[in-house]
Design a protein around this motif. Structure first.
Motif, mmCIF file in Angstrom:
data_model
loop_
_atom_site.group_PDB
_atom_site.id
_atom_site.type_symbol
_atom_site.label_atom_id
_atom_site.label_comp_id
_atom_site.label_asym_id
_atom_site.label_seq_id
_atom_site.Cartn_x
_atom_site.Cartn_y
_atom_site.Cartn_z
ATOM 1 N N TYR A 1 0.814 -1.211 0.000
ATOM 2 C CA TYR A 1 0.000 0.000 0.000
ATOM 3 C C TYR A 1 0.849 1.263 0.000
ATOM 4 O O TYR A 1 0.313 2.372 0.063
ATOM 5 N N ALA A 2 2.163 1.090 -0.029
ATOM 6 C CA ALA A 2 3.055 2.242 0.014
ATOM 7 C C ALA A 2 3.288 2.790 -1.387
ATOM 8 O O ALA A 2 3.800 2.099 -2.263
ATOM 9 N N GLY A 3 2.889 4.046 -1.602
ATOM 10 C CA GLY A 3 3.131 4.718 -2.876
ATOM 11 C C GLY A 3 4.060 5.893 -2.674
ATOM 12 O O GLY A 3 4.530 6.167 -1.558
ATOM 13 N N ALA A 4 4.318 6.617 -3.753
ATOM 14 C CA ALA A 4 5.249 7.746 -3.683
ATOM 15 C C ALA A 4 4.778 8.824 -2.709
ATOM 16 O O ALA A 4 5.586 9.507 -2.078
ATOM 17 N N GLN A 5 3.456 8.990 -2.561
ATOM 18 C CA GLN A 5 2.915 10.039 -1.692
ATOM 19 C C GLN A 5 2.439 9.509 -0.338
ATOM 20 O O GLN A 5 1.911 10.277 0.467
ATOM 21 N N THR A 6 2.630 8.240 -0.086
ATOM 22 C CA THR A 6 2.143 7.649 1.162
ATOM 23 C C THR A 6 2.989 8.100 2.345
ATOM 24 O O THR A 6 4.223 8.008 2.309
ATOM 25 N N LYS A 7 2.330 8.567 3.389
ATOM 26 C CA LYS A 7 3.023 8.934 4.628
ATOM 27 C C LYS A 7 3.147 7.687 5.491
ATOM 28 O O LYS A 7 2.135 7.063 5.835
ATOM 29 N N VAL A 8 4.365 7.302 5.834
ATOM 30 C CA VAL A 8 4.598 6.122 6.656
ATOM 31 C C VAL A 8 4.985 6.579 8.064
ATOM 32 O O VAL A 8 5.953 7.318 8.240
ATOM 33 N N VAL A 9 4.203 6.149 9.045
ATOM 34 C CA VAL A 9 4.423 6.526 10.440
ATOM 35 C C VAL A 9 4.886 5.308 11.216
ATOM 36 O O VAL A 9 4.155 4.317 11.319
ATOM 37 N N ASP A 10 6.073 5.359 11.756
ATOM 38 C CA ASP A 10 6.613 4.289 12.592
ATOM 39 C C ASP A 10 6.169 4.552 14.024
ATOM 40 O O ASP A 10 6.636 5.497 14.665
ATOM 41 N N VAL A 11 5.247 3.727 14.538
ATOM 42 C CA VAL A 11 4.754 3.947 15.902
ATOM 43 C C VAL A 11 5.635 3.269 16.949
ATOM 44 O O VAL A 11 5.353 3.344 18.142
ATOM 45 N N LYS A 12 6.704 2.618 16.488
ATOM 46 C CA LYS A 12 7.776 2.127 17.366
ATOM 47 C C LYS A 12 7.261 1.237 18.496
ATOM 48 O O LYS A 12 7.641 1.389 19.658
ATOM 49 N N GLY A 13 6.403 0.316 18.128
ATOM 50 C CA GLY A 13 5.922 -0.658 19.102
ATOM 51 C C GLY A 13 4.824 -0.171 20.017
ATOM 52 O O GLY A 13 4.361 -0.924 20.895
ATOM 53 N N LYS A 14 4.379 1.059 19.847
ATOM 54 C CA LYS A 14 3.341 1.603 20.721
ATOM 55 C C LYS A 14 1.995 0.928 20.423
ATOM 56 O O LYS A 14 1.744 0.418 19.344
ATOM 57 N N MET A 15 1.116 0.983 21.430
ATOM 58 C CA MET A 15 -0.202 0.359 21.287
ATOM 59 C C MET A 15 -1.119 1.246 20.451
ATOM 60 O O MET A 15 -1.166 2.467 20.630
ATOM 61 N N VAL A 16 -1.856 0.625 19.556
ATOM 62 C CA VAL A 16 -2.842 1.322 18.735
ATOM 63 C C VAL A 16 -4.213 0.720 19.018
ATOM 64 O O VAL A 16 -4.390 -0.505 18.975
#
Length: 578
Positions: free
Chosen positions: A77-92
């Protein structure tokens, strides 16, 4: 000494939430893959779906979740304009749902006298004097937040407020919203004299020596004054709702039910304007308050208002009914009398009028949302639900009962059979200092006071329990506080098992999270769009700085909300979340 230490250790051990290792992450996807606008990866994503699955990544396109699964799977799902957020193991988690909150009453916290942090008659009077000095042009003074424990029995007296002013009316609502403390001028403006009878569903407290109105009005008697003094404006209510939304975002709340439409002038219009101006960042599914004096005829107006308010973020889908009052005002309606007054409390609705109104509300397709504190009030409430079903036939009605402070277990089966949803306030599940021993035990007797607020037994019986805060009665409405209290049922910092409020009713962490997410969604008819992290649902997401399943329950309140998304848009970001 050893026995006490051992008991404390056992209590603390019982409050520890077992750490749950991640199961194989669920993978949910659509057949046609298009680049997402945003991907959250490396998360401890507790989906709260039917199987309580965990995942690592969530992809969002627009306002909708398009993928839930592994980090590897999210790469598609990653495209050129996709914002990728690394939540670093945090709970969602899914965005929290508050199934009973007086959001619009935030207005009063801004524009009237705030008494919530005070605790004595002297402090209340001083605060009102300071308000009058600051706003000398006001023609009436309103406020909220005094507690019944500051003046038990007949409540605070008019003479104390007469010291502030005898020339303008002063009307101060109690913290629970069920009593009004007034001065002599307010009684005069309302035409209340020694000979004024108690209105239906209300109580005028009186001086035991003279019979004169003493200065405290309970339940429907409050309206005698409130309808005679100026209310707050549409603009003020709009500002109050906007302020609530800021507070809600900080607490991860993305969906709420405000049950006070029509009870206070201008509230409905404020919501309507904010909806039309696209300024709502909480999904409101609100309730209209029914008037017991108007009966089923008022439902015609409710239908009209529902049709006029069908925005995506503001809708009216329920009708609120006050069946009784509250224990602290001795107006909660009980099967057995109060110990200190030998009365059973105040039933606000005539049962026959209530039955016909409930049937009319149900026939019109509204959800019934009933305030019931006492066990007798709840039984009468169930009678009305049963009557409506017999008259109209079965449907997916999901009637709900709010508070359920005292409950007769004999009603459990009927509760379940009718598909009734419980709306508890777990924030209140403790032996509150200054309240439990000073009011609840003397008023109810210790046996009844020790059996308050069933929750776990109702969950075990298969009843949906959707938690609400009853803000502003509950000042701090952070769902994490409610989750902790529902598990521990003890005052923070205490460890003696004797201090646990009705310990058999302690819920699990999974129970409590569900009550503020998927079960809240079900209770508000929005489970198809929110309440869990699943493909096709709105991207209502909350990131926490700790995994709730990996910490003691006594630490849940200290967990921080780092990030809140409402329909894919950021509405709150903690400065610690980079």
């Amino acid at each position: 000494m050893f026995a006490k230490k051992a008991a404390g250790a056992l209590l603390l051990a019982s409050l520890l939430v077992p750490s749950i290792g991640h199961a194989q992450p669920v993978v949910q996807t659509k057949s046609a893959v298009q680049p997402a606008d945003m991907i959250l990866q490396n998360g401890a994503v507790y989906t709260v779906d039917r199987n309580r699955n965990w995942a690592e990544a969530v992809a969002v396109k627009g306002d909708t979740i398009v993928y839930v699964g592994t980090n590897e799977g999210a790469k598609a799902y990653a495209g050129a304009q996709t914002k990728v957020v690394d939540v670093k193991g945090k709970m969602v988690l899914p965005g929290f749902i508050d199934s009973h909150t007086h959001a619009s009453k935030t207005t009063g916290m801004i524009y009237t006298v705030d008494l919530f942090e005070l605790g004595s008659i002297e402090e209340y009077v001083k605060a009102v004097k300071e308000f009058v000095k600051k706003y000398p042009e006001e023609t009436a003074i309103q406020g909220r937040g005094w507690t019944n424990s500051a003046a038990t029995g007949i409540g605070p007296r008019k003479e104390a407020l007469d010291e502030v002013s005898k020339d303008i009316p002063i009307a101060l609502t109690s913290d629970d919203g069920h009593s009004l403390w007034v001065n002599s001028k307010a009684l005069e403006v309302a035409g209340i004299t020694k000979s004024t009878p108690n209105p239906d569903g209300g109580l005028i407290e009186r001086d035991p020596a003279t019979g004169e109105a003493s200065g405290t009005l309970r339940e429907k008697a409050m309206d005698l004054v409130l309808k005679k003094i100026p209310g707050l404006s549409v603009e003020q209510y709009m500002n109050g709702i906007l302020e609530y939304q800021k507070l809600a975002a900080e607490r991860g709340v993305t969906t709420a039910r405000d049950p006070d439409m029509l009870r206070y002038p201008n509230v409905l219009e404020a919501y309507k304007q904010l909806s039309e101006e696209d300024k709502l960042t909480v999904r409101f599914r609100n309730a209209i308050t029914a008037d017991p004096a108007k009966g089923p005829e008022q439902v015609k107006e409710f239908i009209k208002l529902r049709e006029e308010n069908k925005g995506p973020h503001f809708q009216i889908n329920a009708v609120k009914i006050f069946m009784d009052g509250v224990v602290e005002g001795a107006t909660g309606y009980l099967e057995e009398p109060y110990k200190h007054k030998h009365t059973r409390g105040q039933l606000i609705w005539d049962p026959e009028v209530y039955n016909e109104t409930a049937a009319a509300v149900d026939k019109a397709g509204f959800q019934l949302h009933v305030h019931s504190i006492g066990d007798a009030a709840t039984r009468i409430t169930l009678d009305g639900f049963e009557y409506a079903e017999k008259k109209n036939g079965q449907r997916d009605a999901r009637p709900s009962i709010v508070h359920l402070q005292l409950f007769n277990p004999k009603d459990m089966e009927r509760f379940k059979k009718l598909g009734v949803i419980g709306i508890p306030q777990p924030y209140w599940f403790l032996k509150e200092p200054g309240f439990f021993e000073e009011i609840e035990v003397p008023y109810l007797g210790r046996e009844r006071a020790e059996e308050e607020y069933p929750m776990k037994s109702m969950i075990n019986a298969g009843i949906v329990m959707a938690s609400g805060s009853d803000y502003i009665v509950t000042q701090e409405f952070n769902p994490l506080h409610g989750i902790q209290q529902g598990i521990t049922r003890i005052e923070e910092g205490k460890t003696d098992p004797k201090d646990i409020a009705n310990p058999d009713e302690r819920a699990t962490l999974a129970d409590m999270i569900a009550s503020f997410t998927i079960d809240g969604a079900y209770a508000n008819f929005v489970e198809d769009i929110t309440g869990s992290i699943e493909v096709g649902k709105k991207a209502d997401l909350v990131v926490l700085d700790k995994n709730l399943f990996a910490i003691p329950a006594t630490e849940i309140k200290k967990t921080n909300i780092l990030w809140t998304l409402f329909e894919g848009k950021e509405v709150y970001r903690n400065e610690a979340f980079k």
